[in-house]
Write a protein that holds these residues in place. Structure first.
Motif, PDB file in Angstrom:
ATOM      1  N   GLU A 116     -18.295  37.465  -9.816  1.00 37.18           N
ATOM      2  CA  GLU A 116     -19.501  36.730  -9.445  1.00 37.18           C
ATOM      3  C   GLU A 116     -19.570  36.415  -7.954  1.00 37.18           C
ATOM      4  OE1 GLU A 116     -20.401  33.385 -11.911  1.00 37.18           O
ATOM      5  OE2 GLU A 116     -19.843  34.435 -13.738  1.00 37.18           O
ATOM      6  N   ASN A 117     -18.541  36.836  -7.203  1.00 36.35           N
ATOM      7  CA  ASN A 117     -18.449  36.569  -5.769  1.00 36.35           C
ATOM      8  C   ASN A 117     -18.724  35.092  -5.479  1.00 36.35           C
ATOM      9  OD1 ASN A 117     -17.922  37.242  -3.106  1.00 36.35           O
ATOM     10  ND2 ASN A 117     -20.087  37.576  -2.656  1.00 36.35           N
ATOM     11  N   ALA A 118     -17.955  34.221  -6.149  1.00 36.47           N
ATOM     12  CA  ALA A 118     -18.128  32.775  -6.004  1.00 36.47           C
ATOM     13  C   ALA A 118     -16.773  32.111  -5.796  1.00 36.47           C
ATOM     14  CB  ALA A 118     -18.797  32.199  -7.243  1.00 36.47           C
ATOM     15  N   ILE A 119     -16.771  31.100  -4.959  1.00 34.89           N
ATOM     16  CA  ILE A 119     -15.587  30.258  -4.819  1.00 34.89           C
ATOM     17  C   ILE A 119     -15.661  29.223  -5.933  1.00 34.89           C
ATOM     18  CG2 ILE A 119     -14.374  28.591  -3.379  1.00 34.89           C
ATOM     19  CD1 ILE A 119     -15.530  30.101  -0.953  1.00 34.89           C
ATOM     20  N   VAL A 120     -14.566  29.104  -6.682  1.00 37.20           N
ATOM     21  CA  VAL A 120     -14.546  28.219  -7.837  1.00 37.20           C
ATOM     22  C   VAL A 120     -13.513  27.117  -7.612  1.00 37.20           C
ATOM     23  CG1 VAL A 120     -14.295  28.073 -10.340  1.00 37.20           C
ATOM     24  CG2 VAL A 120     -15.175  30.182  -9.299  1.00 37.20           C
ATOM     25  N   PHE A 121     -13.966  25.879  -7.737  1.00 38.42           N
ATOM     26  CA  PHE A 121     -13.105  24.715  -7.623  1.00 38.42           C
ATOM     27  C   PHE A 121     -12.795  24.263  -9.048  1.00 38.42           C
ATOM     28  CE2 PHE A 121     -15.805  25.077  -3.930  1.00 38.42           C
ATOM     29  CZ  PHE A 121     -14.879  25.019  -2.902  1.00 38.42           C
ATOM     30  N   VAL A 122     -11.506  24.272  -9.383  1.00 34.98           N
ATOM     31  CA  VAL A 122     -11.097  24.093 -10.780  1.00 34.98           C
ATOM     32  C   VAL A 122     -10.295  22.808 -10.947  1.00 34.98           C
ATOM     33  CG1 VAL A 122      -9.847  25.115 -12.721  1.00 34.98           C
ATOM     34  CG2 VAL A 122     -10.978  26.604 -11.042  1.00 34.98           C
ATOM     35  N   GLU A 123     -10.720  21.985 -11.879  1.00 33.54           N
ATOM     36  CA  GLU A 123      -9.957  20.818 -12.301  1.00 33.54           C
ATOM     37  C   GLU A 123      -9.279  21.185 -13.614  1.00 33.54           C
ATOM     38  OE1 GLU A 123      -8.455  16.874 -12.430  1.00 33.54           O
ATOM     39  OE2 GLU A 123      -9.217  18.129 -10.817  1.00 33.54           O
ATOM     40  N   VAL A 124      -7.965  21.007 -13.670  1.00 40.21           N
ATOM     41  CA  VAL A 124      -7.188  21.351 -14.862  1.00 40.21           C
ATOM     42  C   VAL A 124      -6.808  20.071 -15.577  1.00 40.21           C
ATOM     43  CG1 VAL A 124      -5.109  22.466 -15.745  1.00 40.21           C
ATOM     44  CG2 VAL A 124      -6.283  23.420 -13.739  1.00 40.21           C
ATOM     45  N   LYS A 125      -7.068  20.021 -16.867  1.00 40.91           N
ATOM     46  CA  LYS A 125      -6.691  18.884 -17.695  1.00 40.91           C
ATOM     47  C   LYS A 125      -5.808  19.388 -18.829  1.00 40.91           C
ATOM     48  CE  LYS A 125      -8.602  15.683 -15.456  1.00 40.91           C
ATOM     49  NZ  LYS A 125      -7.715  14.768 -14.742  1.00 40.91           N
ATOM     50  N   THR A 126      -4.597  18.866 -18.876  1.00 43.49           N
ATOM     51  CA  THR A 126      -3.630  19.285 -19.883  1.00 43.49           C
ATOM     52  C   THR A 126      -3.474  18.165 -20.892  1.00 43.49           C
ATOM     53  OG1 THR A 126      -2.482  20.557 -18.193  1.00 43.49           O
ATOM     54  CG2 THR A 126      -1.289  20.155 -20.248  1.00 43.49           C
ATOM     55  N   ASP A 143     -21.696  28.604   3.264  1.00 43.49           N
ATOM     56  CA  ASP A 143     -22.830  29.317   2.681  1.00 43.49           C
ATOM     57  C   ASP A 143     -22.453  30.143   1.456  1.00 43.49           C
ATOM     58  OD1 ASP A 143     -24.644  28.313   4.567  1.00 43.49           O
ATOM     59  OD2 ASP A 143     -24.105  29.872   6.002  1.00 43.49           O
ATOM     60  N   ALA A 144     -21.187  30.115   1.077  1.00 46.24           N
ATOM     61  CA  ALA A 144     -20.727  30.887  -0.075  1.00 46.24           C
ATOM     62  C   ALA A 144     -21.250  30.265  -1.375  1.00 46.24           C
ATOM     63  CB  ALA A 144     -19.197  30.933  -0.109  1.00 46.24           C
ATOM     64  N   ARG A 145     -21.339  31.090  -2.376  1.00 43.79           N
ATOM     65  CA  ARG A 145     -21.692  30.601  -3.706  1.00 43.79           C
ATOM     66  C   ARG A 145     -20.500  29.810  -4.235  1.00 43.79           C
ATOM     67  NH1 ARG A 145     -21.677  32.845  -9.093  1.00 43.79           N
ATOM     68  NH2 ARG A 145     -23.253  31.743 -10.279  1.00 43.79           N
ATOM     69  N   MET A 146     -20.735  28.593  -4.726  1.00 37.81           N
ATOM     70  CA  MET A 146     -19.655  27.733  -5.211  1.00 37.81           C
ATOM     71  C   MET A 146     -19.937  27.278  -6.632  1.00 37.81           C
ATOM     72  SD  MET A 146     -18.707  25.406  -1.950  1.00 37.81           S
ATOM     73  CE  MET A 146     -20.023  25.567  -0.761  1.00 37.81           C
ATOM     74  N   ARG A 147     -18.846  27.049  -7.353  1.00 35.83           N
ATOM     75  CA  ARG A 147     -18.955  26.630  -8.751  1.00 35.83           C
ATOM     76  C   ARG A 147     -17.838  25.630  -9.036  1.00 35.83           C
ATOM     77  NH1 ARG A 147     -18.046  31.527 -12.045  1.00 35.83           N
ATOM     78  NH2 ARG A 147     -16.020  30.722 -12.652  1.00 35.83           N
ATOM     79  N   PHE A 148     -18.101  24.719  -9.963  1.00 35.22           N
ATOM     80  CA  PHE A 148     -17.120  23.720 -10.365  1.00 35.22           C
ATOM     81  C   PHE A 148     -16.806  23.902 -11.849  1.00 35.22           C
ATOM     82  CE2 PHE A 148     -19.392  22.055  -6.748  1.00 35.22           C
ATOM     83  CZ  PHE A 148     -18.366  21.620  -5.934  1.00 35.22           C
ATOM     84  N   ASP A 149     -15.562  24.253 -12.124  1.00 33.05           N
ATOM     85  CA  ASP A 149     -15.119  24.506 -13.495  1.00 33.05           C
ATOM     86  C   ASP A 149     -14.066  23.489 -13.910  1.00 33.05           C
ATOM     87  OD1 ASP A 149     -16.664  26.786 -13.173  1.00 33.05           O
ATOM     88  OD2 ASP A 149     -15.021  28.203 -13.514  1.00 33.05           O
ATOM     89  N   VAL A 150     -13.936  23.304 -15.210  1.00 35.62           N
ATOM     90  CA  VAL A 150     -12.844  22.527 -15.793  1.00 35.62           C
ATOM     91  C   VAL A 150     -12.116  23.454 -16.749  1.00 35.62           C
ATOM     92  CG1 VAL A 150     -12.220  20.593 -17.302  1.00 35.62           C
ATOM     93  CG2 VAL A 150     -14.035  20.304 -15.588  1.00 35.62           C
ATOM     94  N   ILE A 151     -10.800  23.439 -16.662  1.00 37.31           N
ATOM     95  CA  ILE A 151      -9.994  24.181 -17.630  1.00 37.31           C
ATOM     96  C   ILE A 151      -9.171  23.178 -18.414  1.00 37.31           C
ATOM     97  CG2 ILE A 151      -8.086  25.798 -17.963  1.00 37.31           C
ATOM     98  CD1 ILE A 151      -9.146  27.462 -15.716  1.00 37.31           C
TER      99      ILE A 151
END
Length: 121
Positions: free
Chosen positions: A48-58, A94-102
Protein backbone atom coordinates in the motif's frame (compact mmCIF):
# COMPACT_ATOMS: atom_id res chain seq x y z
CA UNK A 1 5.64 -1.85 34.65
CA UNK A 2 6.74 -5.07 36.30
CA UNK A 3 9.61 -7.10 34.81
CA UNK A 4 7.13 -9.88 33.91
CA UNK A 5 4.84 -7.46 32.07
CA UNK A 6 7.81 -5.92 30.27
CA UNK A 7 9.00 -9.39 29.20
CA UNK A 8 5.50 -10.32 28.00
CA UNK A 9 5.20 -7.03 26.08
CA UNK A 10 8.63 -7.45 24.48
CA UNK A 11 7.76 -11.00 23.40
CA UNK A 12 4.43 -9.80 21.98
CA UNK A 13 6.18 -7.08 19.99
CA UNK A 14 8.62 -9.64 18.58
CA UNK A 15 5.73 -11.91 17.54
CA UNK A 16 3.90 -8.96 15.95
CA UNK A 17 7.02 -7.86 14.10
CA UNK A 18 7.61 -11.34 12.70
CA UNK A 19 3.98 -11.47 11.57
CA UNK A 20 4.40 -8.12 9.76
CA UNK A 21 7.68 -9.15 8.12
CA UNK A 22 6.09 -12.42 6.98
CA UNK A 23 3.22 -10.43 5.43
CA UNK A 24 5.14 -8.01 3.25
CA UNK A 25 6.04 -5.20 5.62
CA UNK A 26 9.48 -3.68 6.08
CA UNK A 27 10.72 -2.60 9.51
CA UNK A 28 11.57 1.09 9.84
CA UNK A 29 11.87 1.42 13.62
CA UNK A 30 11.13 -0.30 16.94
CA UNK A 31 10.11 1.53 20.12
CA UNK A 32 10.32 5.02 18.65
CA UNK A 33 10.22 7.66 21.37
CA UNK A 34 9.43 11.34 20.96
CA UNK A 35 8.04 13.96 23.32
CA UNK A 36 7.44 11.39 26.10
CA UNK A 37 5.41 9.23 23.71
CA UNK A 38 6.28 5.84 22.22
CA UNK A 39 5.31 3.85 19.15
CA UNK A 40 5.95 0.11 19.38
CA UNK A 41 6.65 -0.52 15.69
CA UNK A 42 6.95 1.64 12.61
CA UNK A 43 6.80 -0.33 9.38
CA UNK A 44 6.36 0.23 5.68
CA UNK A 45 3.39 -1.50 4.10
CA UNK A 46 5.03 -2.18 0.76
CA UNK A 47 1.80 -3.21 -0.98
CA UNK A 48 0.00 0.00 0.00
CA UNK A 49 3.11 2.23 0.05
CA UNK A 50 2.16 3.51 3.52
CA UNK A 51 4.05 4.13 6.72
CA UNK A 52 2.26 2.22 9.46
CA UNK A 53 2.48 3.12 13.14
CA UNK A 54 1.66 0.00 15.14
CA UNK A 55 0.59 -0.32 18.76
CA UNK A 56 1.02 -3.89 20.03
CA UNK A 57 -1.15 -5.19 22.85
CA UNK A 58 -0.31 -8.58 24.32
CA UNK A 59 -2.89 -10.36 26.43
CA UNK A 60 -3.21 -13.81 27.94
CA UNK A 61 -6.97 -13.86 27.37
CA UNK A 62 -8.44 -11.51 24.75
CA UNK A 63 -12.00 -12.44 25.70
CA UNK A 64 -11.68 -10.77 29.10
CA UNK A 65 -9.98 -7.58 27.91
CA UNK A 66 -9.23 -7.16 24.21
CA UNK A 67 -6.02 -5.31 23.48
CA UNK A 68 -7.75 -2.84 21.16
CA UNK A 69 -9.74 -1.54 24.13
CA UNK A 70 -6.47 -0.52 25.80
CA UNK A 71 -5.81 1.98 23.00
CA UNK A 72 -8.13 4.74 24.13
CA UNK A 73 -8.25 8.37 23.08
CA UNK A 74 -5.32 9.42 25.29
CA UNK A 75 -3.07 6.62 24.00
CA UNK A 76 -4.10 7.43 20.43
CA UNK A 77 -3.11 11.08 20.95
CA UNK A 78 0.32 10.00 22.25
CA UNK A 79 0.86 7.77 19.23
CA UNK A 80 -0.23 10.53 16.86
CA UNK A 81 2.16 12.99 18.56
CA UNK A 82 5.09 10.61 18.18
CA UNK A 83 4.07 9.74 14.59
CA UNK A 84 3.97 13.42 13.66
CA UNK A 85 7.43 13.89 15.14
CA UNK A 86 8.69 10.85 13.21
CA UNK A 87 7.20 12.15 9.95
CA UNK A 88 8.83 15.58 10.34
CA UNK A 89 12.24 14.34 11.44
CA UNK A 90 12.37 11.66 8.73
CA UNK A 91 11.07 14.03 6.04
CA UNK A 92 8.08 11.89 5.18
CA UNK A 93 5.29 14.21 6.27
CA UNK A 94 3.59 13.85 2.87
CA UNK A 95 3.70 10.05 2.96
CA UNK A 96 0.56 7.99 3.33
CA UNK A 97 0.24 7.04 7.02
CA UNK A 98 -1.88 4.53 8.88
CA UNK A 99 -2.42 3.61 12.52
CA UNK A 100 -2.84 -0.08 13.30
CA UNK A 101 -3.27 -2.12 16.46
CA UNK A 102 -2.02 -5.67 16.69
CA UNK A 103 -3.46 -7.84 19.42
CA UNK A 104 -1.27 -10.75 20.42
CA UNK A 105 -3.15 -13.44 22.32
CA UNK A 106 -0.48 -15.37 24.17
CA UNK A 107 -3.07 -17.55 25.88
CA UNK A 108 -3.88 -19.09 22.53
CA UNK A 109 -0.43 -19.89 21.13
CA UNK A 110 0.47 -16.30 20.22
CA UNK A 111 -2.31 -15.70 17.74
CA UNK A 112 -2.53 -12.34 15.97
CA UNK A 113 -5.45 -10.02 15.33
CA UNK A 114 -4.25 -7.22 13.04
CA UNK A 115 -6.59 -4.23 13.10
CA UNK A 116 -5.74 -1.94 10.19
CA UNK A 117 -6.79 1.71 10.41
CA UNK A 118 -7.65 1.23 14.08
CA UNK A 119 -7.84 5.01 14.45
CA UNK A 120 -7.13 8.09 12.37
CA UNK A 121 -5.68 11.57 12.81
Amino acid sequence: MSPDNRRIGTRGEAVALQYLLDNGYELLCCNYRAQRCEIDLIVLDIAENAIVFVEVKTRSDQRMYPGKEAVGTSKQQHIITAATHYAYTHECIDARMRFDVIEVDRGNGYTINHIKNAFTL
